[in-house]
Scaffold this motif. Sequence first.
Motif, mmCIF file in Angstrom:
data_model
loop_
_atom_site.group_PDB
_atom_site.id
_atom_site.type_symbol
_atom_site.label_atom_id
_atom_site.label_comp_id
_atom_site.label_asym_id
_atom_site.label_seq_id
_atom_site.Cartn_x
_atom_site.Cartn_y
_atom_site.Cartn_z
ATOM 1 N N ILE A 14 -34.487 -15.720 18.312
ATOM 2 C CA ILE A 14 -33.402 -16.477 19.181
ATOM 3 C C ILE A 14 -32.090 -16.171 18.327
ATOM 4 O O ILE A 14 -31.974 -16.612 17.283
ATOM 5 N N ALA A 15 -31.162 -15.463 19.104
ATOM 6 C CA ALA A 15 -29.922 -15.689 18.417
ATOM 7 C C ALA A 15 -29.250 -17.011 17.690
ATOM 8 O O ALA A 15 -29.611 -17.994 18.225
ATOM 9 N N ASP A 16 -28.430 -16.564 16.474
ATOM 10 C CA ASP A 16 -28.160 -17.905 15.890
ATOM 11 C C ASP A 16 -27.084 -18.918 16.891
ATOM 12 O O ASP A 16 -27.031 -20.014 16.778
ATOM 13 N N ASP A 17 -26.365 -18.081 17.817
ATOM 14 C CA ASP A 17 -25.434 -18.778 18.687
ATOM 15 C C ASP A 17 -26.166 -19.410 19.622
ATOM 16 O O ASP A 17 -25.675 -20.690 20.056
ATOM 17 N N VAL A 75 -39.065 -23.903 13.781
ATOM 18 C CA VAL A 75 -40.248 -23.344 13.163
ATOM 19 C C VAL A 75 -40.451 -22.046 13.437
ATOM 20 O O VAL A 75 -41.054 -21.220 12.795
ATOM 21 N N GLU A 76 -40.622 -21.814 14.895
ATOM 22 C CA GLU A 76 -41.157 -20.488 15.578
ATOM 23 C C GLU A 76 -40.185 -20.329 16.747
ATOM 24 O O GLU A 76 -39.846 -21.518 17.385
ATOM 25 N N THR A 77 -40.122 -19.230 17.084
ATOM 26 C CA THR A 77 -39.424 -18.849 18.317
ATOM 27 C C THR A 77 -40.206 -17.585 19.128
ATOM 28 O O THR A 77 -40.814 -16.726 18.342
ATOM 29 N N PHE A 78 -39.963 -17.556 20.307
ATOM 30 C CA PHE A 78 -40.673 -17.078 21.230
ATOM 31 C C PHE A 78 -39.945 -16.407 22.468
ATOM 32 O O PHE A 78 -39.080 -17.158 22.976
ATOM 33 N N VAL A 123 -38.392 -19.795 23.804
ATOM 34 C CA VAL A 123 -38.880 -21.051 23.260
ATOM 35 C C VAL A 123 -38.798 -21.259 21.875
ATOM 36 O O VAL A 123 -38.919 -20.263 21.182
ATOM 37 N N ALA A 124 -38.213 -22.282 21.847
ATOM 38 C CA ALA A 124 -38.111 -22.971 20.409
ATOM 39 C C ALA A 124 -38.876 -24.066 20.174
ATOM 40 O O ALA A 124 -38.759 -24.943 20.643
ATOM 41 N N VAL A 125 -39.718 -23.630 18.851
ATOM 42 C CA VAL A 125 -40.633 -24.618 18.809
ATOM 43 C C VAL A 125 -40.196 -25.569 17.342
ATOM 44 O O VAL A 125 -39.792 -24.906 16.313
ATOM 45 N N LEU A 136 -24.467 -17.832 26.992
ATOM 46 C CA LEU A 136 -25.516 -17.133 25.823
ATOM 47 C C LEU A 136 -26.890 -16.589 26.293
ATOM 48 O O LEU A 136 -27.228 -15.707 25.721
ATOM 49 N N ALA A 137 -27.546 -17.683 27.207
ATOM 50 C CA ALA A 137 -28.974 -17.343 27.610
ATOM 51 C C ALA A 137 -28.905 -17.152 29.120
ATOM 52 O O ALA A 137 -28.488 -17.853 29.631
ATOM 53 N N ASP A 138 -29.187 -15.879 29.364
ATOM 54 C CA ASP A 138 -29.406 -15.388 30.808
ATOM 55 C C ASP A 138 -30.256 -16.392 31.720
ATOM 56 O O ASP A 138 -29.697 -16.538 33.128
ATOM 57 N N ARG A 139 -31.213 -17.041 31.376
ATOM 58 C CA ARG A 139 -32.060 -17.992 32.227
ATOM 59 C C ARG A 139 -32.048 -19.222 31.461
ATOM 60 O O ARG A 139 -31.326 -19.887 31.382
ATOM 61 N N GLY A 140 -33.250 -19.461 30.903
ATOM 62 C CA GLY A 140 -33.746 -20.627 30.454
ATOM 63 C C GLY A 140 -34.245 -20.815 28.893
ATOM 64 O O GLY A 140 -34.571 -19.695 28.415
ATOM 65 N N VAL A 141 -33.960 -21.877 28.374
ATOM 66 C CA VAL A 141 -34.388 -22.059 26.911
ATOM 67 C C VAL A 141 -35.258 -23.328 26.900
ATOM 68 O O VAL A 141 -35.031 -24.464 27.267
ATOM 69 N N ILE A 142 -36.627 -23.111 26.639
ATOM 70 C CA ILE A 142 -37.766 -24.304 26.468
ATOM 71 C C ILE A 142 -37.526 -24.640 25.003
ATOM 72 O O ILE A 142 -37.700 -23.824 24.001
#
Length: 274
Positions: free
Chosen positions: A131-134, A145-148, A158-160, A180-186
Amino acid sequence: MTTKNLPIYQIDAFSDVLFAGNPAAVVPLSTWLPDDVLQKIAMENNLSETAFFVPVTAGNADFHIRWFTPTVEVPLCGHATLASAYVIFNQLGFEGDIVRLQSKSGILTARRYLGAIVLDFPKQPIVPETIADDVIAALGGDTPVETFGVASRDTDLVAVYDDATIVRSMTPDMSLLAKLADRGVIVTAPGDKTGLDMISRYFVPAIGINEDPVTGYMHCVVAPYWADKLGQDDVVGYQASARGGVVACKVVGDRVHLTGEAVLYLKGEITVSA
């Protein structure tokens, strides 16, 4: 062009009391209206989702269901499906205990169970993705700790995190996140209270919803992840939005069973020209 009067219901899904869970509008139809009219109805309702369904007279489904946010049609929505099943079971006189719904995500089922409804949905696989830093900065700057990425929705991220407090207290910059994100962030973390295995939230400002209150689809993403981490098939999730909601999940192969309750808030009639 003719004027139609259509029934409409507003249901609080994934809740057993009013003013909690996730509100969805449900509009039963006898035949499909033009897509632009469906979208305008959803925009007018201004809820995270409006569900429409029509009866199916052949094949292996009872109804064909579709879901619209105020700005776009989506391929899968849990809370509006739960709301639709509630209407079918409790308002439309459907006699069976299982209703089969044809959708863009295949056949979905909803089953009555001890006053609740169990949805049978497809598991949403995730794949490692940076996931991009911005985007991380727009979420608040804490390092996951993890990204998907969600394999079936290549613009969902997905950001864990390792601490539920980060997820609960997160205050994203929604205007920036929408760009920055075309759709969604979990965002998700381990549960922090007895009986909760996971805490999650879902931000989707790019499609007109800053934060979805309680999301069935999202639990088809996070439940398999936490089930694998914890070594158990049954996991209970809490979506830590302002309204909040608990979703009991069971991972069964490539499916996820989501159990929730729903309550009627409003029923009425809308008038449209089509």
